[in-house]
Design an enzyme around this catalytic site. Structure first.
Site, PDB file in Angstrom:
ATOM      1  CD  GLN A  17      -2.878   1.185   2.389  1.00  0.00           C
ATOM      2  OE1 GLN A  17      -3.451   2.213   2.666  1.00  0.00           O
ATOM      3  NE2 GLN A  17      -3.102   0.074   3.056  1.00  0.00           N
ATOM      4  CD  GLU A 140      -1.073   1.741   8.613  1.00  0.00           C
ATOM      5  OE1 GLU A 140      -1.020   2.021   7.420  1.00  0.00           O
ATOM      6  OE2 GLU A 140      -0.914   2.581   9.513  1.00  0.00           O
ATOM      7  CG  ASP A 169       0.470   0.628   4.792  1.00  0.00           C
ATOM      8  OD1 ASP A 169       1.678   0.476   5.018  1.00  0.00           O
ATOM      9  OD2 ASP A 169      -0.346  -0.282   4.914  1.00  0.00           O
ATOM     10  N   GLY A 251      -5.905  19.540  20.313  1.00  0.00           N
ATOM     11  CA  GLY A 251      -5.476  20.908  20.580  1.00  0.00           C
ATOM     12  C   GLY A 251      -5.952  21.395  21.936  1.00  0.00           C
ATOM     13  N   GLY A 252      -6.065  22.676  22.072  1.00  0.00           N
ATOM     14  CA  GLY A 252      -6.455  23.249  23.357  1.00  0.00           C
ATOM     15  C   GLY A 252      -7.964  23.368  23.551  1.00  0.00           C
TER      16      GLY A 252
HETATM   17  N1  CAO Z   1      11.419 -10.492  -9.866  1.00  0.00           N
HETATM   18  C1  CAO Z   1      12.104 -11.320  -9.066  1.00  0.00           C
HETATM   19  N2  CAO Z   1      12.110 -11.215  -7.725  1.00  0.00           N
HETATM   20  C2  CAO Z   1      11.366 -10.216  -7.174  1.00  0.00           C
HETATM   21  C3  CAO Z   1      10.621  -9.334  -7.954  1.00  0.00           C
HETATM   22  C4  CAO Z   1      10.670  -9.489  -9.373  1.00  0.00           C
HETATM   23  N3  CAO Z   1       9.993  -8.701 -10.180  1.00  0.00           N
HETATM   24  N4  CAO Z   1      10.003  -8.480  -7.132  1.00  0.00           N
HETATM   25  C5  CAO Z   1      10.335  -8.819  -5.865  1.00  0.00           C
HETATM   26  N5  CAO Z   1      11.168  -9.879  -5.904  1.00  0.00           N
HETATM   27  C6  CAO Z   1      11.782 -10.572  -4.769  1.00  0.00           C
HETATM   28  C7  CAO Z   1      12.842  -9.711  -4.124  1.00  0.00           C
HETATM   29  O1  CAO Z   1      14.020  -9.705  -4.885  1.00  0.00           O
HETATM   30  C8  CAO Z   1      12.983 -10.399  -2.765  1.00  0.00           C
HETATM   31  O2  CAO Z   1      13.863 -11.502  -2.866  1.00  0.00           O
HETATM   32  P1  CAO Z   1      15.091 -11.748  -1.861  1.00  0.00           P
HETATM   33  O3  CAO Z   1      14.541 -11.592  -0.476  1.00  0.00           O
HETATM   34  O4  CAO Z   1      15.496 -13.131  -2.198  1.00  0.00           O
HETATM   35  O5  CAO Z   1      16.117 -10.740  -2.150  1.00  0.00           O
HETATM   36  C9  CAO Z   1      11.601 -11.002  -2.511  1.00  0.00           C
HETATM   37  O6  CAO Z   1      10.861 -10.783  -3.718  1.00  0.00           O
HETATM   38  C10 CAO Z   1      10.856 -10.446  -1.324  1.00  0.00           C
HETATM   39  O7  CAO Z   1      10.807  -9.043  -1.308  1.00  0.00           O
HETATM   40  P2  CAO Z   1      10.298  -8.275   0.027  1.00  0.00           P
HETATM   41  O8  CAO Z   1      11.241  -8.506   1.154  1.00  0.00           O
HETATM   42  O9  CAO Z   1      10.086  -6.847  -0.310  1.00  0.00           O
HETATM   43  O10 CAO Z   1       8.873  -8.943   0.287  1.00  0.00           O
HETATM   44  P3  CAO Z   1       8.200  -9.573   1.594  1.00  0.00           P
HETATM   45  O11 CAO Z   1       6.875 -10.055   1.129  1.00  0.00           O
HETATM   46  O12 CAO Z   1       9.054 -10.565   2.275  1.00  0.00           O
HETATM   47  O13 CAO Z   1       8.005  -8.343   2.586  1.00  0.00           O
HETATM   48  C11 CAO Z   1       7.238  -6.154   3.208  1.00  0.00           C
HETATM   49  C12 CAO Z   1       6.980  -7.422   2.385  1.00  0.00           C
HETATM   50  C13 CAO Z   1       6.165  -5.156   2.858  1.00  0.00           C
HETATM   51  C14 CAO Z   1       7.168  -6.500   4.717  1.00  0.00           C
HETATM   52  C15 CAO Z   1       8.648  -5.603   2.885  1.00  0.00           C
HETATM   53  O14 CAO Z   1       8.720  -5.407   1.502  1.00  0.00           O
HETATM   54  C16 CAO Z   1       8.988  -4.296   3.593  1.00  0.00           C
HETATM   55  O15 CAO Z   1       9.280  -4.268   4.795  1.00  0.00           O
HETATM   56  N6  CAO Z   1       8.982  -3.186   2.836  1.00  0.00           N
HETATM   57  C17 CAO Z   1       9.368  -1.878   3.330  1.00  0.00           C
HETATM   58  C18 CAO Z   1       8.303  -1.257   4.171  1.00  0.00           C
HETATM   59  C19 CAO Z   1       6.968  -1.276   3.488  1.00  0.00           C
HETATM   60  O16 CAO Z   1       6.797  -0.659   2.460  1.00  0.00           O
HETATM   61  N7  CAO Z   1       6.008  -1.985   4.100  1.00  0.00           N
HETATM   62  C20 CAO Z   1       4.690  -2.174   3.521  1.00  0.00           C
HETATM   63  C21 CAO Z   1       3.891  -0.997   3.574  1.00  0.00           C
HETATM   64  S1  CAO Z   1       2.308  -1.280   2.951  1.00  0.00           S
HETATM   65  O17 CAO Z   1       1.594  -2.216   4.114  1.00  0.00           O
END
Ligand code: CAO
Length: 419
Positions: A17, A140, A169, A251-252
């Site tokens: 998001q 979030e 988010d 606020g106040g």
């Molecule tokens: N082709 C190949 N691999 C891809 C890809 C693509 N097009 N897009 C993503 N990937 C892979 C990444 O390379 C990564 O692989 P490795 O871990 O092996 O390097 C893998 O997908 C996972 O990516 P991720 O860590 O971003 O995903 P996750 O689902 O484990 O975590 C989240 C999700 C949201 C917790 C994490 O991305 C995060 O902390 N982001 C930053 C903060 C944020 O934006 N939070 C979400 C806000 S909205 O609720």
């Protein structure tokens, strides 16, 4: 119609998001936003909380309108080459992968700058670079806890509570857009790109500014006045941390959530009522309590502090036979800051919000018609067309052709499962 961001190409490496909300906003304002997604899967929100089998979930469609979708496996050599070409020909990359993901993919900030020194790279993480929690993945509610919102939300005698509003988010995404546009302005002057980093913790903290104000007041004098709703003042004592605020106003001006006619069966039959200091006289008039206007026990904010809940109880008594709409219609005539508590059902049907474009109906090629939130910012000289979101990989061949790949090359990329 020419749009302000026409000609700006954005590599949208976003998911869930926070960042999709940002790039959707930029797409509405004219940018060519290319959502880069893993082949066969795409953004996880495409399939999360699905309401129509086989169609992209509302979670996705409401955050990815007006974008193009390219499927690309950036872990394959061919996929990395395509991404490299995109970086060379784009203005911005926006990403919110977990910590370290882009580096592992082979696209560190240093590498991106090498490929395109004009690139603006916008990056969201849970915590800022160098923070002791920088390695944490964040969603979030984690951000709300880390940025003070949870510790000050809820009632003083209950647990920390998260807000339904996407403070970590979408709020982060909206702030990020400010950073991106600022970097774009600077690039117009210097010709150089830069990295714009934003943490969800900071985005939440930025909205909790008044709580830092209160913490410092508390540290200094040991209590928080002007929050007469807190049972701690003037009837009790404070600890050394800002208490949860319940429904107190920030606020106040003392304010509270008051029951209206029908509250027993309608969970939203309430109004928020604010006792603005200089509106006391009109309030007493509206309530049919003119004697309070001149009674020293009620005349000043200070005098009212120890009986504020009795005053709210009197107002509730007055509200007993009025719906929330009727109450606001009376109170508005006295210039009293108040509003009905509106449910999402009411907001979705609101003619005002449809007219302003704040809630928009979109026709999607697969799922049909649905409602979404339109641009919250209105312009006098920009008409915003909120469009449908792309299906997974809808524009893959088109984007590759834009990059100069021939039909043959594109077929090879498909065979190699790189796209
Ligand atoms: N082709 C190949 N691999 C891809 C890809 C693509 N097009 N897009 C993503 N990937 C892979 C990444 O390379 C990564 O692989 P490795 O871990 O092996 O390097 C893998 O997908 C996972 O990516 P991720 O860590 O971003 O995903 P996750 O689902 O484990 O975590 C989240 C999700 C949201 C917790 C994490 O991305 C995060 O902390 N982001 C930053 C903060 C944020 O934006 N939070 C979400 C806000 S909205 O609720």
């Amino acid at each position: 119609m020419t749009k302000p961001l026409d000609g700006i190409r954005i590599i949208d490496f976003t998911h869930v998001q926070a960042d999709p909300a940002c790039t959707q906003l930029l797409a509405w304002y004219g940018a060519d936003v290319i959502k880069v997604e893993r082949p066969g899967a795409g953004d996880v929100t495409r399939s999360q909380l699905r309401d129509i089998p086989g169609a992209d979930a509302l979670y996705f469609t409401m955050l990815n309108g007006n974008k193009r979708s390219l499927t690309l496996d950036t872990k394959t050599q061919e996929g990395k080459e395509v991404l490299g070409k995109m970086i060379k020909t784009s203005d911005m990359m926006v990403e919110n992968f977990g910590p370290g993901v882009l580096d592992r993919m082979g696209f560190s900030w240093a590498r991106i700058q090498e490929l395109n020194p004009k690139m603006i790279m916008a990056s969201v993480k849970g915590f800022s670079d160098g923070h002791s929690y920088e390695d944490l993945k964040v969603y979030e509610n984690v951000a709300q806890c880390a940025g003070d919102a949870a510790s000050t939300t809820g009632f003083w005698d209950g647990p920390p509570t998260v807000s339904a509003a996407a403070l970590g988010d979408s709020n982060t995404g909206m702030h990020l857009a400010i950073g991106i546009l600022t970097a774009l302005m600077q690039r117009q002057k210097t010709g150089k790109g830069q990295k714009v980093s934003y943490s969800m913790q900071d985005a939440v903290l930025n909205l909790c500014r008044v709580k830092l104000r209160d913490q410092q007041r508390l540290d200094k004098i040991g209590y928080l006045e002007k929050y007469p709703q807190y049972p701690q003042y003037p009837h009790g004592t404070f600890s050394d941390v800002v208490p949860r605020g319940g429904n107190a106003s920030g606020g106040g001006q003392p304010g509270w959530m008051l029951k209206c006619k029908g509250w027993e069966t309608d969970p939203n039959a309430y109004i928020y009522f604010t006792i603005q200091g200089h509106a006391w006289k009109p309030i007493t008039k509206a309530l049919g309590k003119p004697e309070w206007a001149t009674d020293p026990a009620y005349m000043t904010a200070e005098a009212r502090q120890d009986k504020i809940f009795d005053i709210f109880a009197t107002i509730e008594e007055w509200l007993k036979d009025k719906t929330k709409y009727e109450a606001v219609d009376i109170l508005r005539k006295f210039d009293i800051p108040c509003a009905p508590v509106l449910s999402m059902k009411e907001l979705a049907a609101s003619p005002d919000l449809r007219k302003s474009g704040s809630i928009v109906e979109v026709d999607h090629k697969v799922r049909g018609k649905y409602l979404t939130i339109g641009s919250p910012i209105k312009f006098s000289d920009l008409e915003i067309e909120v469009g449908q979101s792309p299906v997974l990989g809808e524009h893959t061949d088109e984007v590759l052709a834009d990059l100069g790949y021939s039909a043959d090359d594109i077929a090879k990329l498909h065979t190699a499962k790189a796209v």
